[in-house]
Scaffold this motif. Sequence first.
Motif, PDB file in Angstrom:
ATOM      1  N   VAL A  18      10.075  -1.301   1.214  1.00  0.00           N
ATOM      2  CA  VAL A  18      10.238  -2.640   1.774  1.00  0.00           C
ATOM      3  C   VAL A  18      10.285  -3.660   0.634  1.00  0.00           C
ATOM      4  O   VAL A  18       9.408  -3.653  -0.243  1.00  0.00           O
ATOM      5  CB  VAL A  18       9.077  -2.979   2.730  1.00  0.00           C
ATOM      6  N   PRO A  19      11.294  -4.532   0.614  1.00  0.00           N
ATOM      7  CA  PRO A  19      11.387  -5.530  -0.466  1.00  0.00           C
ATOM      8  C   PRO A  19      10.094  -6.323  -0.616  1.00  0.00           C
ATOM      9  O   PRO A  19       9.535  -6.811   0.367  1.00  0.00           O
ATOM     10  CB  PRO A  19      12.546  -6.430   0.002  1.00  0.00           C
ATOM     11  N   GLY A  20       9.609  -6.421  -1.822  1.00  0.00           N
ATOM     12  CA  GLY A  20       8.383  -7.164  -2.099  1.00  0.00           C
ATOM     13  C   GLY A  20       7.129  -6.323  -2.049  1.00  0.00           C
ATOM     14  O   GLY A  20       6.093  -6.706  -2.607  1.00  0.00           O
ATOM     15  N   MET A  21       7.207  -5.152  -1.404  1.00  0.00           N
ATOM     16  CA  MET A  21       6.017  -4.322  -1.269  1.00  0.00           C
ATOM     17  C   MET A  21       5.593  -3.719  -2.607  1.00  0.00           C
ATOM     18  O   MET A  21       4.411  -3.503  -2.857  1.00  0.00           O
ATOM     19  CB  MET A  21       6.262  -3.206  -0.249  1.00  0.00           C
ATOM     20  N   GLU A  22       6.571  -3.480  -3.496  1.00  0.00           N
ATOM     21  CA  GLU A  22       6.219  -2.914  -4.796  1.00  0.00           C
ATOM     22  C   GLU A  22       5.366  -3.889  -5.605  1.00  0.00           C
ATOM     23  O   GLU A  22       4.462  -3.478  -6.342  1.00  0.00           O
ATOM     24  CB  GLU A  22       7.479  -2.523  -5.587  1.00  0.00           C
ATOM     25  N   LYS A  23       5.613  -5.176  -5.449  1.00  0.00           N
ATOM     26  CA  LYS A  23       4.813  -6.173  -6.169  1.00  0.00           C
ATOM     27  C   LYS A  23       3.376  -6.189  -5.651  1.00  0.00           C
ATOM     28  O   LYS A  23       2.425  -6.337  -6.434  1.00  0.00           O
ATOM     29  CB  LYS A  23       5.445  -7.560  -6.041  1.00  0.00           C
ATOM     30  N   LEU A  24       3.216  -6.022  -4.343  1.00  0.00           N
ATOM     31  CA  LEU A  24       1.876  -5.972  -3.771  1.00  0.00           C
ATOM     32  C   LEU A  24       1.140  -4.732  -4.251  1.00  0.00           C
ATOM     33  O   LEU A  24      -0.056  -4.786  -4.578  1.00  0.00           O
ATOM     34  CB  LEU A  24       1.954  -5.988  -2.243  1.00  0.00           C
ATOM     35  N   THR A  25       1.846  -3.606  -4.314  1.00  0.00           N
ATOM     36  CA  THR A  25       1.244  -2.367  -4.820  1.00  0.00           C
ATOM     37  C   THR A  25       0.759  -2.552  -6.255  1.00  0.00           C
ATOM     38  O   THR A  25      -0.362  -2.162  -6.602  1.00  0.00           O
ATOM     39  CB  THR A  25       2.264  -1.212  -4.761  1.00  0.00           C
ATOM     40  N   LEU A  26       1.590  -3.155  -7.085  1.00  0.00           N
ATOM     41  CA  LEU A  26       1.212  -3.393  -8.487  1.00  0.00           C
ATOM     42  C   LEU A  26       0.019  -4.332  -8.592  1.00  0.00           C
ATOM     43  O   LEU A  26      -0.882  -4.125  -9.411  1.00  0.00           O
ATOM     44  CB  LEU A  26       2.401  -3.967  -9.255  1.00  0.00           C
ATOM     45  N   GLN A  27       0.004  -5.354  -7.752  1.00  0.00           N
ATOM     46  CA  GLN A  27      -1.123  -6.291  -7.754  1.00  0.00           C
ATOM     47  C   GLN A  27      -2.417  -5.584  -7.381  1.00  0.00           C
ATOM     48  O   GLN A  27      -3.466  -5.796  -8.017  1.00  0.00           O
ATOM     49  CB  GLN A  27      -0.853  -7.435  -6.786  1.00  0.00           C
ATOM     50  N   GLU A  28      -2.352  -4.731  -6.380  1.00  0.00           N
ATOM     51  CA  GLU A  28      -3.547  -4.000  -5.949  1.00  0.00           C
ATOM     52  C   GLU A  28      -3.990  -2.997  -7.016  1.00  0.00           C
ATOM     53  O   GLU A  28      -5.190  -2.820  -7.249  1.00  0.00           O
ATOM     54  CB  GLU A  28      -3.271  -3.303  -4.622  1.00  0.00           C
ATOM     55  N   HIS A  29      -3.032  -2.346  -7.666  1.00  0.00           N
ATOM     56  CA  HIS A  29      -3.383  -1.442  -8.759  1.00  0.00           C
ATOM     57  C   HIS A  29      -4.067  -2.204  -9.888  1.00  0.00           C
ATOM     58  O   HIS A  29      -5.032  -1.706 -10.491  1.00  0.00           O
ATOM     59  CB  HIS A  29      -2.129  -0.736  -9.279  1.00  0.00           C
TER      60      HIS A  29
END
Length: 206
Positions: free
Chosen positions: A156-167
Amino acid sequence: MPSERELMQAHNVGRPAIREAMQSLQAMGLVVIRHGGRARVAEPSLSGMIDQLSETMRHLLANSPASLEQLKDARIIFEAEMARIAARRCSTSDISRLRSVLKAQSEAQDDLETFIMRDGDFHREIAAISANPIFSALAGALFQWLAHFYRGAVAVPGMEKLTLQEHDEILSAIEDRDPDRAAKAMTDHLSRANHHYLQRHYPAKT
């Protein structure tokens, strides 16, 4: 191991029966068959055991929603504890290694397959800080078995940024040697991923 001829004579069976038996043993990870040479007893390994289970696990999870949810819950508990242990035991080199993995994942945002691979690397590296090879193998297996079910959510567009933020939040807590915050960050991260998967694949009925 004995040659095919020796096994045929010892068990009074034909070559097809011996070859079928050996192929079954190889599929179970118990022997290694070499062309032009005798079969050898396989060296036991955690990675080999997990590889043998992988296809069966993927089939089970694809056809048993209850088992899928139970494994997701088990992963949250396991990985939260891995994060807690990492926060207690991490060294400067461990933090550097995690930072490198996170950087590599960030650079792969436009390549879904590589991004997911780096995601798995991040979780395995956290488990590796425990210095317990069983934990490392389990972390890799859990990610491998569940990766397919999260693929759509990560895409999903934008979800990769959220994953990186959580990591990054998980890593920051580990670097600060804060076990409780590290465990909570990991729990929130995996719980969010589970919730997003459910929302996409089993939306609430109105």
